[in-house]
Design a protein around this motif. Structure first.
Motif, PDB file in Angstrom:
ATOM      1  N   MET A   1       0.839  -1.178   0.000  1.00  0.00           N
ATOM      2  CA  MET A   1       0.000   0.000   0.000  1.00  0.00           C
ATOM      3  C   MET A   1       0.889   1.248   0.000  1.00  0.00           C
ATOM      4  O   MET A   1       1.863   1.308   0.740  1.00  0.00           O
ATOM      5  N   PRO A   2       0.557   2.241  -0.802  1.00  0.00           N
ATOM      6  CA  PRO A   2       1.397   3.450  -0.863  1.00  0.00           C
ATOM      7  C   PRO A   2       1.306   4.257   0.432  1.00  0.00           C
ATOM      8  O   PRO A   2       0.331   4.165   1.186  1.00  0.00           O
ATOM      9  N   ASN A   3       2.331   5.031   0.656  1.00  0.00           N
ATOM     10  CA  ASN A   3       2.341   5.909   1.826  1.00  0.00           C
ATOM     11  C   ASN A   3       1.580   7.192   1.521  1.00  0.00           C
ATOM     12  O   ASN A   3       1.647   7.708   0.408  1.00  0.00           O
ATOM     13  N   PRO A   4       0.873   7.725   2.513  1.00  0.00           N
ATOM     14  CA  PRO A   4       0.170   8.995   2.282  1.00  0.00           C
ATOM     15  C   PRO A   4       1.158  10.132   2.069  1.00  0.00           C
ATOM     16  O   PRO A   4       2.261  10.137   2.614  1.00  0.00           O
ATOM     17  N   LYS A   5       0.738  11.091   1.261  1.00  0.00           N
ATOM     18  CA  LYS A   5       1.566  12.262   0.972  1.00  0.00           C
ATOM     19  C   LYS A   5       1.198  13.430   1.891  1.00  0.00           C
ATOM     20  O   LYS A   5       2.055  14.223   2.267  1.00  0.00           O
ATOM     21  N   TYR A   6      -0.088  13.543   2.223  1.00  0.00           N
ATOM     22  CA  TYR A   6      -0.589  14.643   3.055  1.00  0.00           C
ATOM     23  C   TYR A   6      -1.560  14.122   4.106  1.00  0.00           C
ATOM     24  O   TYR A   6      -2.155  13.068   3.943  1.00  0.00           O
ATOM     25  N   ILE A   7      -1.727  14.915   5.153  1.00  0.00           N
ATOM     26  CA  ILE A   7      -2.811  14.728   6.113  1.00  0.00           C
ATOM     27  C   ILE A   7      -3.675  15.982   6.019  1.00  0.00           C
ATOM     28  O   ILE A   7      -3.198  17.104   6.217  1.00  0.00           O
ATOM     29  N   LEU A   8      -4.934  15.779   5.676  1.00  0.00           N
ATOM     30  CA  LEU A   8      -5.878  16.881   5.542  1.00  0.00           C
ATOM     31  C   LEU A   8      -6.808  16.850   6.751  1.00  0.00           C
ATOM     32  O   LEU A   8      -7.372  15.811   7.086  1.00  0.00           O
ATOM     33  N   THR A   9      -6.925  17.984   7.426  1.00  0.00           N
ATOM     34  CA  THR A   9      -7.825  18.103   8.565  1.00  0.00           C
ATOM     35  C   THR A   9      -8.884  19.137   8.236  1.00  0.00           C
ATOM     36  O   THR A   9      -8.562  20.234   7.768  1.00  0.00           O
ATOM     37  N   ALA A  10     -10.127  18.758   8.458  1.00  0.00           N
ATOM     38  CA  ALA A  10     -11.261  19.657   8.240  1.00  0.00           C
ATOM     39  C   ALA A  10     -11.929  19.922   9.579  1.00  0.00           C
ATOM     40  O   ALA A  10     -12.164  18.995  10.357  1.00  0.00           O
ATOM     41  N   ARG A  11     -12.210  21.188   9.850  1.00  0.00           N
ATOM     42  CA  ARG A  11     -12.892  21.586  11.085  1.00  0.00           C
ATOM     43  C   ARG A  11     -14.022  22.536  10.704  1.00  0.00           C
ATOM     44  O   ARG A  11     -13.835  23.462   9.931  1.00  0.00           O
ATOM     45  N   SER A  12     -15.192  22.297  11.279  1.00  0.00           N
ATOM     46  CA  SER A  12     -16.334  23.163  11.015  1.00  0.00           C
ATOM     47  C   SER A  12     -16.212  24.430  11.850  1.00  0.00           C
ATOM     48  O   SER A  12     -16.087  24.361  13.073  1.00  0.00           O
ATOM     49  N   ARG A  13     -16.258  25.573  11.204  1.00  0.00           N
ATOM     50  CA  ARG A  13     -16.193  26.849  11.926  1.00  0.00           C
ATOM     51  C   ARG A  13     -17.470  27.100  12.729  1.00  0.00           C
ATOM     52  O   ARG A  13     -17.474  27.908  13.648  1.00  0.00           O
ATOM     53  N   THR A  14     -18.553  26.410  12.352  1.00  0.00           N
ATOM     54  CA  THR A  14     -19.848  26.620  13.011  1.00  0.00           C
ATOM     55  C   THR A  14     -20.191  25.511  13.995  1.00  0.00           C
ATOM     56  O   THR A  14     -21.284  25.489  14.541  1.00  0.00           O
ATOM     57  N   GLY A  15     -19.267  24.564  14.211  1.00  0.00           N
ATOM     58  CA  GLY A  15     -19.478  23.507  15.186  1.00  0.00           C
ATOM     59  C   GLY A  15     -20.323  22.340  14.689  1.00  0.00           C
ATOM     60  O   GLY A  15     -20.711  21.476  15.471  1.00  0.00           O
ATOM     61  N   GLN A  16     -20.598  22.290  13.403  1.00  0.00           N
ATOM     62  CA  GLN A  16     -21.377  21.187  12.860  1.00  0.00           C
ATOM     63  C   GLN A  16     -20.547  19.913  12.796  1.00  0.00           C
ATOM     64  O   GLN A  16     -19.323  19.953  12.784  1.00  0.00           O
ATOM     65  N   LYS A  17     -21.213  18.780  12.746  1.00  0.00           N
ATOM     66  CA  LYS A  17     -20.524  17.494  12.695  1.00  0.00           C
ATOM     67  C   LYS A  17     -19.753  17.352  11.385  1.00  0.00           C
ATOM     68  O   LYS A  17     -20.282  17.606  10.318  1.00  0.00           O
ATOM     69  N   VAL A  18     -18.486  16.974  11.514  1.00  0.00           N
ATOM     70  CA  VAL A  18     -17.664  16.657  10.352  1.00  0.00           C
ATOM     71  C   VAL A  18     -17.412  15.146  10.318  1.00  0.00           C
ATOM     72  O   VAL A  18     -17.463  14.528   9.280  1.00  0.00           O
ATOM     73  N   ASN A  19     -17.180  14.556  11.479  1.00  0.00           N
ATOM     74  CA  ASN A  19     -16.997  13.113  11.582  1.00  0.00           C
ATOM     75  C   ASN A  19     -18.350  12.504  11.928  1.00  0.00           C
ATOM     76  O   ASN A  19     -18.841  12.659  13.043  1.00  0.00           O
ATOM     77  N   ILE A  20     -18.949  11.798  10.969  1.00  0.00           N
ATOM     78  CA  ILE A  20     -20.299  11.285  11.197  1.00  0.00           C
ATOM     79  C   ILE A  20     -20.333  10.113  12.174  1.00  0.00           C
ATOM     80  O   ILE A  20     -21.378   9.808  12.728  1.00  0.00           O
ATOM     81  N   ILE A  21     -19.203   9.488  12.427  1.00  0.00           N
ATOM     82  CA  ILE A  21     -19.164   8.358  13.362  1.00  0.00           C
ATOM     83  C   ILE A  21     -19.085   8.857  14.799  1.00  0.00           C
ATOM     84  O   ILE A  21     -19.844   8.417  15.661  1.00  0.00           O
ATOM     85  N   THR A  22     -18.173   9.794  15.078  1.00  0.00           N
ATOM     86  CA  THR A  22     -17.992  10.272  16.450  1.00  0.00           C
ATOM     87  C   THR A  22     -18.813  11.517  16.766  1.00  0.00           C
ATOM     88  O   THR A  22     -18.978  11.868  17.922  1.00  0.00           O
ATOM     89  N   GLY A  23     -19.281  12.206  15.721  1.00  0.00           N
ATOM     90  CA  GLY A  23     -20.021  13.451  15.920  1.00  0.00           C
ATOM     91  C   GLY A  23     -19.127  14.654  16.173  1.00  0.00           C
ATOM     92  O   GLY A  23     -19.620  15.737  16.475  1.00  0.00           O
TER      93      GLY A  23
END
Length: 59
Positions: free
Chosen positions: A1-23
């Motif tokens: 399996m190839p190695n990842p090149k980047y880690i992308l982090t997304a954060r909601s500025r309004t506090g909405q759920k981004v991770n649907i599993i953990t909320g």
């Protein structure tokens, strides 16, 4: 399996759920190439959760 090149982090500025599993209002994902990174950045621009995106090298 190839190695990842980047880690992308997304954060909601309004506090909405981004991770649907953990909320959590944030989530990170491994990105393996520049085309996938660009696709994800383009999608984030139109996301209704008002996402703040951070990209860092995976290594």
């Amino acid at each position: 399996m190839p190695n990842p090149k980047y880690i992308l982090t997304a954060r909601s500025r309004t506090g909405q759920k981004v991770n649907i599993i953990t909320g959590a209002d944030h989530d990170s994902i491994a990105v393996y190439n520049d085309a996938d990174l660009q696709r994800r950045l383009d999608a984030a621009k139109n996301d209704p959760r008002d996402l703040e995106i951070t990209v860092r090298p995976a290594n």
